[in-house]
Design an enzyme around this catalytic site. Structure first.
Site, PDB file in Angstrom:
ATOM      1  N   TYR A  72       0.840  -1.209   0.000  1.00  0.00           N
ATOM      2  CA  TYR A  72       0.000   0.000   0.000  1.00  0.00           C
ATOM      3  C   TYR A  72       0.873   1.256   0.000  1.00  0.00           C
ATOM      4  O   TYR A  72       0.617   2.199  -0.741  1.00  0.00           O
ATOM      5  CB  TYR A  72      -0.914  -0.009   1.237  1.00  0.00           C
ATOM      6  CG  TYR A  72      -1.947   1.079   1.214  1.00  0.00           C
ATOM      7  CD1 TYR A  72      -3.242   0.817   0.760  1.00  0.00           C
ATOM      8  CD2 TYR A  72      -1.649   2.377   1.635  1.00  0.00           C
ATOM      9  CE1 TYR A  72      -4.202   1.812   0.726  1.00  0.00           C
ATOM     10  CE2 TYR A  72      -2.607   3.387   1.599  1.00  0.00           C
ATOM     11  CZ  TYR A  72      -3.886   3.105   1.142  1.00  0.00           C
ATOM     12  OH  TYR A  72      -4.830   4.094   1.109  1.00  0.00           O
ATOM     13  N   PHE A 124      -8.312  18.933 -24.807  1.00  0.00           N
ATOM     14  CA  PHE A 124      -9.050  17.676 -25.000  1.00  0.00           C
ATOM     15  C   PHE A 124     -10.366  17.755 -24.221  1.00  0.00           C
ATOM     16  O   PHE A 124     -10.459  18.493 -23.239  1.00  0.00           O
ATOM     17  CB  PHE A 124      -8.198  16.489 -24.515  1.00  0.00           C
ATOM     18  CG  PHE A 124      -8.909  15.181 -24.698  1.00  0.00           C
ATOM     19  CD1 PHE A 124      -9.165  14.691 -25.973  1.00  0.00           C
ATOM     20  CD2 PHE A 124      -9.355  14.450 -23.609  1.00  0.00           C
ATOM     21  CE1 PHE A 124      -9.859  13.506 -26.151  1.00  0.00           C
ATOM     22  CE2 PHE A 124     -10.036  13.260 -23.786  1.00  0.00           C
ATOM     23  CZ  PHE A 124     -10.290  12.789 -25.051  1.00  0.00           C
ATOM     24  N   ASP A 125     -11.405  16.985 -24.624  1.00  0.00           N
ATOM     25  CA  ASP A 125     -12.728  17.180 -24.003  1.00  0.00           C
ATOM     26  C   ASP A 125     -12.785  16.957 -22.486  1.00  0.00           C
ATOM     27  O   ASP A 125     -13.487  17.671 -21.791  1.00  0.00           O
ATOM     28  CB  ASP A 125     -13.880  16.450 -24.710  1.00  0.00           C
ATOM     29  CG  ASP A 125     -13.521  15.137 -25.338  1.00  0.00           C
ATOM     30  OD1 ASP A 125     -12.416  15.043 -25.888  1.00  0.00           O
ATOM     31  OD2 ASP A 125     -14.338  14.219 -25.301  1.00  0.00           O
ATOM     32  N   ASP A 214      -0.059  18.847 -21.485  1.00  0.00           N
ATOM     33  CA  ASP A 214      -0.889  17.649 -21.572  1.00  0.00           C
ATOM     34  C   ASP A 214      -0.118  16.712 -22.493  1.00  0.00           C
ATOM     35  O   ASP A 214      -0.067  16.899 -23.703  1.00  0.00           O
ATOM     36  CB  ASP A 214      -2.259  18.014 -22.131  1.00  0.00           C
ATOM     37  CG  ASP A 214      -3.150  16.794 -22.288  1.00  0.00           C
ATOM     38  OD1 ASP A 214      -2.628  15.663 -22.253  1.00  0.00           O
ATOM     39  OD2 ASP A 214      -4.365  16.967 -22.464  1.00  0.00           O
ATOM     40  N   ALA A 216      -0.088  13.301 -23.220  1.00  0.00           N
ATOM     41  CA  ALA A 216      -0.546  11.962 -23.604  1.00  0.00           C
ATOM     42  C   ALA A 216       0.286  11.376 -24.753  1.00  0.00           C
ATOM     43  O   ALA A 216       0.600  10.199 -24.762  1.00  0.00           O
ATOM     44  CB  ALA A 216      -2.026  12.015 -23.985  1.00  0.00           C
ATOM     45  N   LYS A 257      -1.687   6.152 -23.643  1.00  0.00           N
ATOM     46  CA  LYS A 257      -1.265   6.396 -25.033  1.00  0.00           C
ATOM     47  C   LYS A 257       0.240   6.086 -25.140  1.00  0.00           C
ATOM     48  O   LYS A 257       0.624   4.941 -25.259  1.00  0.00           O
ATOM     49  CB  LYS A 257      -1.576   7.837 -25.433  1.00  0.00           C
ATOM     50  CG  LYS A 257      -3.054   8.091 -25.726  1.00  0.00           C
ATOM     51  CD  LYS A 257      -3.827   8.446 -24.509  1.00  0.00           C
ATOM     52  CE  LYS A 257      -5.222   8.915 -24.812  1.00  0.00           C
ATOM     53  NZ  LYS A 257      -6.004   9.137 -23.584  1.00  0.00           N
ATOM     54  N   HIS A 449     -21.975  12.376 -26.929  1.00  0.00           N
ATOM     55  CA  HIS A 449     -21.598  11.428 -27.987  1.00  0.00           C
ATOM     56  C   HIS A 449     -21.477   9.986 -27.506  1.00  0.00           C
ATOM     57  O   HIS A 449     -21.674   9.065 -28.275  1.00  0.00           O
ATOM     58  CB  HIS A 449     -20.326  11.886 -28.715  1.00  0.00           C
ATOM     59  CG  HIS A 449     -19.099  11.912 -27.878  1.00  0.00           C
ATOM     60  ND1 HIS A 449     -18.922  12.802 -26.850  1.00  0.00           N
ATOM     61  CD2 HIS A 449     -17.975  11.154 -27.908  1.00  0.00           C
ATOM     62  CE1 HIS A 449     -17.742  12.596 -26.290  1.00  0.00           C
ATOM     63  NE2 HIS A 449     -17.152  11.599 -26.915  1.00  0.00           N
TER      64      HIS A 449
HETATM   65  N1  F0G Z   1      -5.469  14.522 -22.898  1.00  0.00           N
HETATM   66  C1  F0G Z   1      -5.486  14.120 -24.188  1.00  0.00           C
HETATM   67  C2  F0G Z   1      -4.738  14.898 -25.214  1.00  0.00           C
HETATM   68  C3  F0G Z   1      -6.216  12.966 -24.548  1.00  0.00           C
HETATM   69  O1  F0G Z   1      -6.228  12.587 -25.816  1.00  0.00           O
HETATM   70  C4  F0G Z   1      -6.895  12.245 -23.538  1.00  0.00           C
HETATM   71  C5  F0G Z   1      -7.663  11.043 -23.862  1.00  0.00           C
HETATM   72  C6  F0G Z   1      -6.834  12.712 -22.213  1.00  0.00           C
HETATM   73  C7  F0G Z   1      -6.104  13.854 -21.931  1.00  0.00           C
HETATM   74  C8  F0G Z   1      -7.543  12.015 -21.085  1.00  0.00           C
HETATM   75  O2  F0G Z   1      -6.892  10.859 -20.733  1.00  0.00           O
HETATM   76  O3  F0G Z   1      -8.513   9.017 -21.252  1.00  0.00           O
HETATM   77  O4  F0G Z   1      -6.527   8.629 -19.768  1.00  0.00           O
HETATM   78  O5  F0G Z   1      -8.428   9.974 -18.974  1.00  0.00           O
HETATM   79  N2  F0G Z   1      -7.964  10.715 -25.041  1.00  0.00           N
HETATM   80  C9  F0G Z   1      -8.616   9.498 -25.479  1.00  0.00           C
HETATM   81  C10 F0G Z   1      -8.921   9.588 -26.955  1.00  0.00           C
HETATM   82  C11 F0G Z   1      -9.771   9.044 -24.666  1.00  0.00           C
HETATM   83  O6  F0G Z   1      -9.622   8.691 -27.472  1.00  0.00           O
HETATM   84  O7  F0G Z   1      -8.433  10.502 -27.629  1.00  0.00           O
HETATM   85  P1  F0G Z   1      -7.642   9.541 -20.164  1.00  0.00           P
END
Ligand code: F0G
Length: 458
Positions: A72, A124-125, A214, A216, A257, A449
């Site tokens: 832990y 990102f969304d 960010d 990813a 990613k 979506h």
């Molecule tokens: N930032 C970027 C640029 C992303 O593309 C994503 C996720 C996230 C943050 C959030 O990360 O999914 O680990 O919580 N993108 C995926 C996509 C879901 O399909 O583009 P997460």
């Protein structure tokens, strides 16, 4: 004779996938209310829904999993992971989280307050969601040229310094952070140049605003810098990544990613004050500071995955596969956001289904057609994803209407790419016969979506 290009790996384990008949797919899509998120994966032949957590781990990663320490507190696996992140990024403070949006949740809880303004190159969304959830405002400062899909620019994900300066100037004292997304997913997996990273960070620092990357897909971004930007040809991907981070103050990462794992994420920063503040949110939201939502074995696999993906041959294999698919679409004259992105091809549905009115969602319609054609599951990044305007409740038709063909890492071969391109060509060739799209019959208020239901119009 020069030897052709081939993958930097061979395959040790395989997973069966199955084709289906058009009749089966007609029925399944109907049952899924014409929303590909509602399909079962067994109903899909080639899955291009996302590159997030869908990659294949290596033998080295699987063997690291066996060494996971599930304590832990103070697990050995955490220290492997933390030291790897420190070494790659130069950031001293590291907080593990279960995925990217969790890293956003923890960091933003500490630094974003209602009424604040957060500029970024097309957040990102989930990032945007976490900003808006805190009653703050996300402002897109991507270069306007990114919206012309046919324009070939080497760094189409760049920030407009002019737009950024305007936001910083008009909101002095009210900008807690700038978010620089590498690569820029929303405009098509497009990279940001080192020069732009340097200038953006310098400008923000002039105004006393820290920059969060960010990250990813930071390794894909570093690959594009190496292959496209003057002065970086002879540097390693690791050296380039280290330089990218050297200008920023912190990073949030979805490790699903470029970390080459199926689940995981983290925050890393050089700012001790942010680290101290974020720690307080990690414990209640994610878990104790030495696991933060990840298993010990996952942290070990991630440490190996990050190193592995920084190897030039590995990342080159990845990018070249996406470019191979793009070359097939070029051969067939199918329009997409140019040049090909790092992780995906963003097909320009508006330019293909010209007879389907925007009110009937051309990209969502094309996504359905591609599934019906060959069982390929792509994903709409367009008018459905854009949601309604929060005030007027009108659909937001101002942006681009894409079908994203997102390629999982180390999963499909170029034969699969040929199938994807051929299926899309078949739909493209009968595009003029597709005159009607879809009508929404049910939708959620936010992020519709994923669960939206549609009826096919005849
Ligand atoms: N930032 C970027 C640029 C992303 O593309 C994503 C996720 C996230 C943050 C959030 O990360 O999914 O680990 O919580 N993108 C995926 C996509 C879901 O399909 O583009 P997460």
């Amino acid at each position: 004779m020069e030897l052709p290009f081939a993958e930097a790996w061979k395959i040790k384990m395989v997973e069966t996938i199955r084709k289906s008949t058009r009749e089966e797919r007609e029925q399944w899509l109907e049952e899924a209310h014409n929303n590909i998120f509602m399909l079962k994966s067994d109903q899909v032949y080639i899955d291009l829904c996302t590159d997030s957590g869908t990659g294949a781990m290596s033998d080295r990663q699987w063997s690291a999993m066996m060494m996971g320490d599930e304590s832990y507190a103070g697990a050995r696996s955490f220290f492997h992971f933390r030291d790897t992140v420190r070494d790659i990024t130069g950031f001293e403070y590291v907080i593990p989280t279960h995925q990217g949006r969790a890293a956003e949740n923890v960091l933003f809880s500490a630094i974003i307050k209602p009424g604040m303004v957060v500029p970024g190159n097309a957040h990102f969304d989930t990032t945007k969601g976490h900003i808006e959830f805190r009653k703050a405002k996300a402002i897109d400062v991507t270069i306007p040229e990114a919206h012309d899909t046919q324009l070939e620019l080497p760094f189409k994900g760049n920030v407009s310094l002019e737009l950024l300066k305007k936001v910083l100037e008009e909101n002095k004292g009210n900008v807690p952070v700038m978010i620089l997304t590498v690569t820029n997913n929303t405009v098509g997996g497009q990279p940001v140049s080192m020069q732009n990273i340097r200038e953006v960070c310098a400008l923000c620092h002039e105004y006393g605003v820290p920059v969060n990357m960010d990250s990813a897909r930071f390794i894909e971004n570093a690959y594009f810098i190496k292959t496209r930007e003057e002065g970086y040809q002879d540097k390693t991907i690791a050296e380039i990544a280290r330089e990218m981070f050297s200008y920023a103050d912190s990073m949030t990462m979805s490790a699903k990613k470029d970390g080459l794992v199926n689940m995981g994420g983290f925050i890393a920063t050089r700012k001790q004050d942010w680290y101290e503040a974020a720690k307080a949110f990690c414990i209640p939201f994610e878990g104790f500071l030495t696991y933060g939502g990840m298993n010990g074995r996952d942290m070990d696999a991630l440490a190996v995955g990050l190193r592995e993906n920084l190897e030039f041959d590995m990342i080159e294999t990845r990018i070249r596969q996406v470019q191979y698919l793009a070359s097939k679409l070029d051969e067939y004259g199918i329009p997409y956001q140019r040049p090909a992105g790092g992780h995906a091809i963003f097909v320009d549905a508006d330019k293909i289904l010209t007879k389907v009115p925007k009110e009937e969602f051309p990209a969502q319609t094309l996504t359905c057609e591609l599934y019906l054609e060959a069982g390929i599951r792509a994903c709409e990044i367009g008018y459905v994803l854009a949601d309604r305007d929060p005030v007027t409740r009108e659909n937001r038709f101002g942006g681009l209407d894409f079908v994203r063909l997102c390629i999982p890492r180390r999963v499909y071969t170029n034969n699969h790419m040929d199938v994807i391109a051929a299926a899309l060509k078949n739909v493209f060739d009968r595009r003029d016969t597709i005159t009607r799209g879809l009508e929404i019959t049910w939708e959620a208020e936010l992020m519709r979506h994923f669960t939206c239901q549609f009826r096919r119009l005849k």
